[in-house]
Write a protein that holds these residues in place. Structure first.
Motif, mmCIF file in Angstrom:
data_model
loop_
_atom_site.group_PDB
_atom_site.id
_atom_site.type_symbol
_atom_site.label_atom_id
_atom_site.label_comp_id
_atom_site.label_asym_id
_atom_site.label_seq_id
_atom_site.Cartn_x
_atom_site.Cartn_y
_atom_site.Cartn_z
ATOM 1 N N ASP A 94 2.528 4.907 -87.152
ATOM 2 C CA ASP A 94 2.442 4.250 -85.845
ATOM 3 C C ASP A 94 3.115 5.121 -84.779
ATOM 4 O O ASP A 94 4.341 5.131 -84.652
ATOM 5 N N ALA A 95 2.312 5.843 -84.020
ATOM 6 C CA ALA A 95 2.835 6.744 -82.980
ATOM 7 C C ALA A 95 2.227 6.387 -81.633
ATOM 8 O O ALA A 95 1.062 5.974 -81.540
ATOM 9 N N HIS A 96 3.029 6.542 -80.575
ATOM 10 C CA HIS A 96 2.574 6.204 -79.229
ATOM 11 C C HIS A 96 3.028 7.284 -78.245
ATOM 12 O O HIS A 96 4.111 7.853 -78.375
ATOM 13 N N LEU A 97 2.198 7.529 -77.245
ATOM 14 C CA LEU A 97 2.534 8.475 -76.181
ATOM 15 C C LEU A 97 1.967 7.928 -74.875
ATOM 16 O O LEU A 97 0.770 7.657 -74.773
ATOM 17 N N TYR A 98 2.838 7.747 -73.876
ATOM 18 C CA TYR A 98 2.383 7.234 -72.593
ATOM 19 C C TYR A 98 3.308 7.750 -71.487
ATOM 20 O O TYR A 98 4.358 8.326 -71.768
ATOM 21 N N ARG A 99 2.920 7.531 -70.261
ATOM 22 C CA ARG A 99 3.735 7.960 -69.125
ATOM 23 C C ARG A 99 4.192 6.716 -68.369
ATOM 24 O O ARG A 99 3.474 5.736 -68.251
ATOM 25 N N ARG A 100 5.410 6.777 -67.854
ATOM 26 C CA ARG A 100 5.920 5.673 -67.060
ATOM 27 C C ARG A 100 6.561 6.232 -65.793
ATOM 28 O O ARG A 100 7.022 7.371 -65.751
ATOM 29 N N GLN A 101 6.595 5.390 -64.779
ATOM 30 C CA GLN A 101 7.176 5.807 -63.512
ATOM 31 C C GLN A 101 8.681 5.775 -63.601
ATOM 32 O O GLN A 101 9.283 4.836 -64.111
ATOM 33 N N MET A 102 9.307 6.829 -63.088
ATOM 34 C CA MET A 102 10.768 6.895 -63.105
ATOM 35 C C MET A 102 11.330 6.079 -61.955
ATOM 36 O O MET A 102 10.724 5.963 -60.884
ATOM 37 N N SER A 103 12.484 5.497 -62.177
ATOM 38 C CA SER A 103 13.153 4.747 -61.111
ATOM 39 C C SER A 103 13.575 5.727 -60.026
ATOM 40 O O SER A 103 14.164 6.776 -60.319
ATOM 41 N N VAL A 118 7.432 10.152 -66.229
ATOM 42 C CA VAL A 118 7.983 10.800 -67.408
ATOM 43 C C VAL A 118 7.143 10.399 -68.613
ATOM 44 O O VAL A 118 6.632 9.276 -68.690
ATOM 45 N N ALA A 119 6.978 11.328 -69.542
ATOM 46 C CA ALA A 119 6.223 11.056 -70.767
ATOM 47 C C ALA A 119 7.156 10.428 -71.798
ATOM 48 O O ALA A 119 8.284 10.888 -71.985
ATOM 49 N N VAL A 120 6.691 9.380 -72.441
ATOM 50 C CA VAL A 120 7.465 8.696 -73.476
ATOM 51 C C VAL A 120 6.689 8.769 -74.788
ATOM 52 O O VAL A 120 5.551 8.292 -74.878
ATOM 53 N N ALA A 121 7.296 9.365 -75.791
ATOM 54 C CA ALA A 121 6.694 9.460 -77.122
ATOM 55 C C ALA A 121 7.536 8.646 -78.102
ATOM 56 O O ALA A 121 8.766 8.623 -78.002
ATOM 57 N N SER A 122 6.865 7.972 -79.012
ATOM 58 C CA SER A 122 7.604 7.180 -80.001
ATOM 59 C C SER A 122 6.839 7.131 -81.315
ATOM 60 O O SER A 122 5.609 7.296 -81.340
#
Length: 240
Positions: A94-103, A118-122
């Protein structure tokens, strides 16, 4: 006059025959019944656990974030190599990669400033253990790599849970029978067969336990705690 006398005599004889016939019938009695409940409790200590760990990395570059997660995964696999064969239903796909807006920072509140992401990988790892001696070494390995996890009471269970529940239910039925026999003795009667039986199920109260949360400074679990299964039944018995 004679006809009236004969009629009266006939009615008396008929009534006598009816009374005699009723006397030959068996005595009809209403069977007594009693309805009561029975309860039983079975205590146990869990011997297994379901675990879940998550590796997370953030970077302006999605490639760098994914590489960081991959590196941590390789360290995890190397660190648990000695335990790998004892991990049941192991899965780490179970792997995920997405981008979220930085504060925005204090200087980025200008309406003309561009939004930064920023890119978030998990990657998530799940498995079960049927030997709780493995628990602390696995937690220590996860903490050393900065992995996230939550350890709650619902994640601990007994490998023979179904048998324990049946044991509690059997005890509840015996309890109901015992109460029926006690009541019968007080009434100089006997407890008969079960007429109806309602199985009211069981529940497991939350135990007192010690478990460490994600990235805790203390990396061991010292006491899982005892559990209790309760079962109750409502039964109607015949009394004779």
């Amino acid at each position: 006059m004679r006809k009236h006398f004969r009629s009266v005599m006939f009615r008396h004889k008929a009534m006598g025959l009816v009374v005699a016939a009723l006397a030959l019938l068996p005595t009809v009695s209403v069977a007594a019944e009693v309805t009561l409940t029975g309860e039983s409790r079975v205590q146990y200590v869990p011997d297994s656990a379901r675990l879940e760990f998550t590796i997370t990395a953030e970077n302006a570059s999605a490639t760098r974030a994914a590489e960081e997660v991959h590196s941590t995964m390789e360290q995890w696999r190397e660190g648990i190599a000695g335990y790998r064969d004892q991990l049941v239903n192991y899965r780490d796909a179970d792997a995920h990669l997405y981008r979220r807006q930085m504060s925005p920072g204090p200087r980025q509140n200008d309406s003309n400033s561009q939004e930064e992401t920023v890119a978030v990988a998990s990657q998530t790892i799940t498995f079960e253990i049927d030997d709780l001696e493995l628990l602390n070494p696995l937690l220590e390995q996860a903490q050393s790599l900065g992995m996230n996890y939550h350890l709650g009471s619902h994640q601990f269970f007994h490998s023979k849970q179904a048998q324990l529940e049946q044991q509690a239910l059997a005890g509840a039925i015996r309890s109901a029978r015992s109460r029926c026999e006690f009541a019968a003795r007080q009434l100089d009667m006997q407890c008969g067969k079960v007429k109806t039986l309602d199985l009211q199920g069981g529940y497991r109260p939350e135990p007192m336990m010690m478990a460490e949360s994600a990235r805790s400074d203390s990396n061991t679990v010292s006491d899982i705690g005892r559990r209790e299964i309760t079962a109750s039944v409502s039964a109607t018995f015949s009394m004779k």
